[in-house]
Scaffold this motif. Structure first.
Motif, PDB file in Angstrom:
ATOM      1  N   LYS A 232      17.756  50.852  60.900  1.00  0.00           N
ATOM      2  CA  LYS A 232      18.953  49.931  60.010  1.00  0.00           C
ATOM      3  C   LYS A 232      18.805  48.599  60.333  1.00  0.00           C
ATOM      4  O   LYS A 232      18.914  47.631  59.408  1.00  0.00           O
ATOM      5  CB  LYS A 232      20.343  50.860  60.204  1.00  0.00           C
ATOM      6  N   SER A 235      15.725  46.926  58.871  1.00  0.00           N
ATOM      7  CA  SER A 235      15.776  46.880  57.691  1.00  0.00           C
ATOM      8  C   SER A 235      16.505  45.695  57.305  1.00  0.00           C
ATOM      9  O   SER A 235      16.463  45.115  56.005  1.00  0.00           O
ATOM     10  CB  SER A 235      16.381  48.098  57.083  1.00  0.00           C
ATOM     11  N   ASN A 290      16.301  46.328  49.819  1.00  0.00           N
ATOM     12  CA  ASN A 290      17.508  46.024  50.362  1.00  0.00           C
ATOM     13  C   ASN A 290      18.423  47.125  49.365  1.00  0.00           C
ATOM     14  O   ASN A 290      18.380  46.947  48.112  1.00  0.00           O
ATOM     15  CB  ASN A 290      18.180  44.635  50.047  1.00  0.00           C
ATOM     16  N   LYS A 291      18.868  48.217  50.153  1.00  0.00           N
ATOM     17  CA  LYS A 291      19.582  49.431  49.340  1.00  0.00           C
ATOM     18  C   LYS A 291      20.761  48.822  48.772  1.00  0.00           C
ATOM     19  O   LYS A 291      21.211  49.046  47.552  1.00  0.00           O
ATOM     20  CB  LYS A 291      20.104  50.103  50.310  1.00  0.00           C
ATOM     21  N   GLU A 292      21.644  47.712  49.221  1.00  0.00           N
ATOM     22  CA  GLU A 292      22.725  47.041  48.722  1.00  0.00           C
ATOM     23  C   GLU A 292      22.557  46.475  47.396  1.00  0.00           C
ATOM     24  O   GLU A 292      23.230  46.617  46.464  1.00  0.00           O
ATOM     25  CB  GLU A 292      23.655  46.077  49.662  1.00  0.00           C
ATOM     26  N   LYS A 294      19.946  46.866  45.548  1.00  0.00           N
ATOM     27  CA  LYS A 294      19.369  47.774  44.514  1.00  0.00           C
ATOM     28  C   LYS A 294      20.624  48.630  43.994  1.00  0.00           C
ATOM     29  O   LYS A 294      20.920  48.627  42.724  1.00  0.00           O
ATOM     30  CB  LYS A 294      18.691  48.440  45.064  1.00  0.00           C
ATOM     31  N   GLU A 295      21.675  48.836  44.891  1.00  0.00           N
ATOM     32  CA  GLU A 295      22.662  49.717  44.313  1.00  0.00           C
ATOM     33  C   GLU A 295      23.744  48.840  43.275  1.00  0.00           C
ATOM     34  O   GLU A 295      24.077  49.015  42.207  1.00  0.00           O
ATOM     35  CB  GLU A 295      23.503  50.162  45.398  1.00  0.00           C
TER      36      GLU A 295
END
Length: 310
Positions: A232, A235, A290-292, A294-295
């Motif tokens: 984490k 990333s 970046n998951k945030e 993308k969300e």
């Protein structure tokens, strides 16, 4: 009798007639991708309250810089590709060089600040909100924009107050520092020494700060006992690290390597990469890794679809 080039109306860029149609379509496509990609990053980080953090504030600044950086060069390049002659006025060349140096210098500083932000977040997580508060964040961003403007002003004035008597033909596709200096009719040793000093200040010092930040980050990550924690932590800074590698890699090759006989063609190829292609990669790098982001992008597109069909 010599005549100073400032009396002439315009500079003439490299002749690209044989490749004009293909280059126009290719450059226009890349430019549109850059505008849309970075525009989406700006919109997403503003619209989603969860992304109102220093990290995404700096990312938003980076996207603004990328749009400005490419817009200084590409629209004029596209116009010239549709024209018989690839030209730019003397004043237009001054303005283009000023903003090119301004946005490029600012990006060097901003990438260093972004690395410092990641250093604080990973190495001092308990004090992150205290250290990177709103006042500090705004002050750091303002500082790099102001510093970039000052460096650009100094370099542009220093270059364009020199006598230009050799030619008005620039062996390049925009008003970059080194191609313009090749048109100067006097000895440029002193001005090159000044520019070398400014290059160290603008490029090398921020890069050393980035190296120092990531050295501490890597040490901290390696000391973590949890594999999930290490993954984490890495990333959160991997996207920035890729961007730094692309930007500084091409910048160092262009401005820090010794000159050679074939360097003009190499300079053009590298300049094409970091002025046109690299800004296209950054939104892709940050959105895919970046998951945030993308969300937040999924939420934004979802709301757009709902409002479109309601």
């Amino acid at each position: 009798m010599e005549r100073n080039l400032t009396a002439r109306i315009e500079f003439i860029f490299l002749d690209l007639k044989d490749l004009q149609p293909l280059l126009f379509v290719l450059v226009l496509l890349i430019y549109l991708i850059t505008l849309i990609g970075n525009g989406l990053i700006i919109t997403v980080t503003v619209a989603d309250l969860a992304l109102h953090t220093p990290m995404y504030f700096f990312l938003r600044n980076l996207s603004v810089l990328e749009i400005c950086y490419t817009s200084v060069i590409i629209p004029k390049t596209l116009t010239n590709l549709l024209s018989e002659q690839q030209t730019i006025s003397f004043l237009g060349c001054v303005i283009q060089m000023y903003f090119f140096i301004f946005f490029g210098s600012t990006e060097c500083g901003l990438l260093a600040i972004m690395s410092y932000d990641r250093y604080v977040a990973i190495c001092n997580p308990m004090r992150y909100s205290l250290i990177m508060n709103r006042k500090v964040t705004l002050s750091l961003a303002a500082a790099v924009w102001i510093a970039g403007s000052m460096v650009a002003c100094e370099q542009t004035v220093a270059i364009f107050t020199l006598p230009f008597c050799r030619s008005n033909k620039i062996n390049h596709f925009f008003c970059d520092v080194l191609p313009i200096l090749r048109l100067v009719s006097t000895d440029t040793s002193f001005i090159k020494a000044i520019l070398a000093f400014l290059t160290v200040v603008v490029i090398v010092l921020p890069f050393l700060l980035i190296i120092a930040s990531y050295t501490s980050i890597i040490r901290t990550i390696l000391k973590m006992s949890s594999g999930e924690g290490r993954r984490k932590a890495f990333s959160t800074c991997s996207s920035h690290l890729i961007t730094v590698t692309l930007f500084y890699g091409s910048t160092f090759v262009t401005y820090m390597r010794p000159s050679s006989n074939g360097s003009v063609d190499i300079d053009r190829a590298i300049s094409l990469f970091y002025t046109i292609i690299t800004p296209t990669f950054n939104p892709i790098i940050y959105s895919l890794r970046n998951k945030e982001v993308k969300e937040a992008l999924r939420k934004l597109l979802g709301r757009s679809r709902i409002s479109l069909f309601s």
